[in-house]
Design a protein around this motif. Structure first.
Motif, mmCIF file in Angstrom:
data_model
loop_
_atom_site.group_PDB
_atom_site.id
_atom_site.type_symbol
_atom_site.label_atom_id
_atom_site.label_comp_id
_atom_site.label_asym_id
_atom_site.label_seq_id
_atom_site.Cartn_x
_atom_site.Cartn_y
_atom_site.Cartn_z
ATOM 1 N N LYS A 1 -10.897 3.278 -3.846
ATOM 2 C CA LYS A 1 -12.276 2.819 -3.220
ATOM 3 C C LYS A 1 -11.749 2.075 -1.705
ATOM 4 O O LYS A 1 -12.688 2.060 -0.838
ATOM 5 C CB LYS A 1 -13.032 1.778 -4.127
ATOM 6 N N VAL A 2 -10.621 1.614 -1.524
ATOM 7 C CA VAL A 2 -10.145 0.789 -0.462
ATOM 8 C C VAL A 2 -9.389 1.874 0.628
ATOM 9 O O VAL A 2 -8.971 1.584 1.578
ATOM 10 C CB VAL A 2 -9.580 -0.216 -0.657
ATOM 11 N N LYS A 3 -9.169 3.189 0.172
ATOM 12 C CA LYS A 3 -8.229 4.107 0.867
ATOM 13 C C LYS A 3 -8.751 4.213 2.215
ATOM 14 O O LYS A 3 -8.120 4.215 3.336
ATOM 15 C CB LYS A 3 -8.043 5.651 0.185
ATOM 16 N N ALA A 4 -10.081 4.494 2.384
ATOM 17 C CA ALA A 4 -10.774 4.638 3.666
ATOM 18 C C ALA A 4 -10.689 3.499 4.554
ATOM 19 O O ALA A 4 -10.423 3.834 5.694
ATOM 20 C CB ALA A 4 -12.257 5.240 3.398
ATOM 21 N N GLN A 5 -10.888 2.258 3.860
ATOM 22 C CA GLN A 5 -10.614 1.150 4.893
ATOM 23 C C GLN A 5 -9.211 1.034 5.374
ATOM 24 O O GLN A 5 -9.215 0.777 6.644
ATOM 25 C CB GLN A 5 -11.060 -0.165 3.923
ATOM 26 N N LEU A 6 -8.327 1.269 4.585
ATOM 27 C CA LEU A 6 -6.937 1.197 5.092
ATOM 28 C C LEU A 6 -6.566 2.155 5.893
ATOM 29 O O LEU A 6 -6.098 1.887 7.106
ATOM 30 C CB LEU A 6 -5.930 1.414 3.772
ATOM 31 N N GLU A 7 -7.248 3.438 5.809
ATOM 32 C CA GLU A 7 -6.911 4.440 6.936
ATOM 33 C C GLU A 7 -7.604 4.254 8.192
ATOM 34 O O GLU A 7 -6.955 4.491 9.383
ATOM 35 C CB GLU A 7 -7.523 5.865 6.359
ATOM 36 N N GLU A 8 -8.509 3.679 7.913
ATOM 37 C CA GLU A 8 -9.158 3.108 9.366
ATOM 38 C C GLU A 8 -8.666 2.209 10.208
ATOM 39 O O GLU A 8 -8.473 2.317 11.243
ATOM 40 C CB GLU A 8 -10.713 2.698 8.991
ATOM 41 N N LYS A 9 -8.154 1.231 9.235
ATOM 42 C CA LYS A 9 -7.236 0.132 9.957
ATOM 43 C C LYS A 9 -6.102 0.542 10.538
ATOM 44 O O LYS A 9 -5.560 -0.028 11.662
ATOM 45 C CB LYS A 9 -7.174 -1.160 8.980
ATOM 46 N N GLU A 10 -5.489 1.493 10.020
ATOM 47 C CA GLU A 10 -4.070 1.880 10.182
ATOM 48 C C GLU A 10 -4.276 3.089 11.395
ATOM 49 O O GLU A 10 -3.436 3.344 11.858
ATOM 50 C CB GLU A 10 -3.219 2.692 8.966
ATOM 51 N N GLY A 11 -5.463 3.810 11.559
ATOM 52 C CA GLY A 11 -5.550 4.910 12.319
ATOM 53 C C GLY A 11 -4.796 6.238 11.852
ATOM 54 O O GLY A 11 -4.455 6.960 12.649
ATOM 55 N N LYS A 12 -4.768 6.396 10.441
ATOM 56 C CA LYS A 12 -4.037 7.499 10.182
ATOM 57 C C LYS A 12 -4.329 7.931 8.556
ATOM 58 O O LYS A 12 -5.091 6.852 7.935
ATOM 59 C CB LYS A 12 -2.410 7.579 10.180
ATOM 60 N N THR A 13 -4.308 9.243 8.056
ATOM 61 C CA THR A 13 -4.595 9.380 6.677
ATOM 62 C C THR A 13 -3.642 9.420 5.801
ATOM 63 O O THR A 13 -2.377 9.692 6.413
ATOM 64 C CB THR A 13 -5.470 10.632 6.791
ATOM 65 N N PHE A 14 -3.817 9.364 4.474
ATOM 66 C CA PHE A 14 -2.570 9.280 3.491
ATOM 67 C C PHE A 14 -2.849 10.380 2.455
ATOM 68 O O PHE A 14 -3.695 10.300 1.932
ATOM 69 C CB PHE A 14 -2.571 7.898 2.734
ATOM 70 N N ASP A 15 -1.818 11.425 2.627
ATOM 71 C CA ASP A 15 -1.954 12.306 1.709
ATOM 72 C C ASP A 15 -1.588 11.862 0.152
ATOM 73 O O ASP A 15 -2.247 12.398 -0.797
ATOM 74 C CB ASP A 15 -1.008 13.617 2.020
ATOM 75 N N VAL A 16 -0.822 10.866 -0.001
ATOM 76 C CA VAL A 16 -0.380 10.320 -1.162
ATOM 77 C C VAL A 16 -1.158 8.860 -1.227
ATOM 78 O O VAL A 16 -1.057 8.102 -0.160
ATOM 79 C CB VAL A 16 1.067 10.285 -1.522
ATOM 80 N N PHE A 17 -1.650 8.388 -2.342
ATOM 81 C CA PHE A 17 -2.438 6.953 -2.276
ATOM 82 C C PHE A 17 -2.638 6.782 -3.637
ATOM 83 O O PHE A 17 -3.553 6.972 -4.365
ATOM 84 C CB PHE A 17 -3.643 7.038 -1.627
ATOM 85 N N THR A 18 -1.336 6.503 -4.396
ATOM 86 C CA THR A 18 -1.304 6.164 -5.953
ATOM 87 C C THR A 18 -0.804 4.591 -5.884
ATOM 88 O O THR A 18 0.296 4.388 -5.473
ATOM 89 C CB THR A 18 -0.110 7.030 -6.358
ATOM 90 N N ALA A 19 -1.713 3.938 -6.740
ATOM 91 C CA ALA A 19 -1.252 2.648 -7.059
ATOM 92 C C ALA A 19 -0.349 2.603 -8.284
ATOM 93 O O ALA A 19 -0.556 3.251 -9.103
ATOM 94 C CB ALA A 19 -2.794 1.668 -7.496
ATOM 95 N N VAL A 20 0.806 1.786 -8.007
ATOM 96 C CA VAL A 20 1.980 1.829 -9.059
ATOM 97 C C VAL A 20 1.883 0.576 -9.709
ATOM 98 O O VAL A 20 2.773 0.547 -10.916
ATOM 99 C CB VAL A 20 3.035 2.241 -8.334
ATOM 100 N N GLU A 21 1.385 -0.251 -9.066
ATOM 101 C CA GLU A 21 1.632 -2.165 -9.846
ATOM 102 C C GLU A 21 0.265 -2.799 -9.350
ATOM 103 O O GLU A 21 -0.127 -2.532 -8.285
ATOM 104 C CB GLU A 21 2.867 -2.597 -9.268
ATOM 105 N N PHE A 22 -0.078 -3.830 -10.020
ATOM 106 C CA PHE A 22 -1.018 -4.695 -9.495
ATOM 107 C C PHE A 22 -0.976 -6.027 -10.165
ATOM 108 O O PHE A 22 -0.445 -6.204 -11.289
ATOM 109 C CB PHE A 22 -2.480 -4.074 -9.555
ATOM 110 N N LYS A 23 -1.362 -7.084 -9.572
ATOM 111 C CA LYS A 23 -1.614 -8.465 -9.795
ATOM 112 C C LYS A 23 -2.939 -9.064 -9.592
ATOM 113 O O LYS A 23 -3.504 -8.493 -8.667
ATOM 114 C CB LYS A 23 -0.656 -9.320 -9.523
#
Length: 77
Positions: A1-23
């Motif tokens: 759900k936050v991939k688009a927000q990150l892509e907008e802030k970074e100004g690029k798209t990510f082909d891979v976007f996989t969560a591997v760990e969280f806290k």
């Protein structure tokens, strides 16, 4: 759900976007600290905020850290 927000802030798209760990951190809602694989050997650490249910708000990308590796510790920031 936050991939688009990150892509907008970074100004690029990510082909891979996989969560591997969280806290999580309980605040007036929940902060999620998420290590995300974004391709090759590159990882990013995301801080995502989820409001309390009665506030009925979307998940929001609060902040992030780039240039991380698979072995970098996921810490609160």
């Amino acid at each position: 759900k936050v991939k688009a927000q990150l892509e907008e802030k970074e100004g690029k798209t990510f082909d891979v976007f996989t969560a591997v760990e969280f806290k999580t951190q309980l605040v007036a809602g929940t902060n999620y600290f998420i290590k995300v694989h974004v391709g090759n050997e590159e990882f990013m650490h995301l801080r995502v905020f989820k409001s309390l249910p009665h506030e009925n708000e979307q998940l929001s990308l609060h902040s992030y850290q780039g240039s991380k590796t698979k072995h970098d510790e996921l810490a609160y920031f």
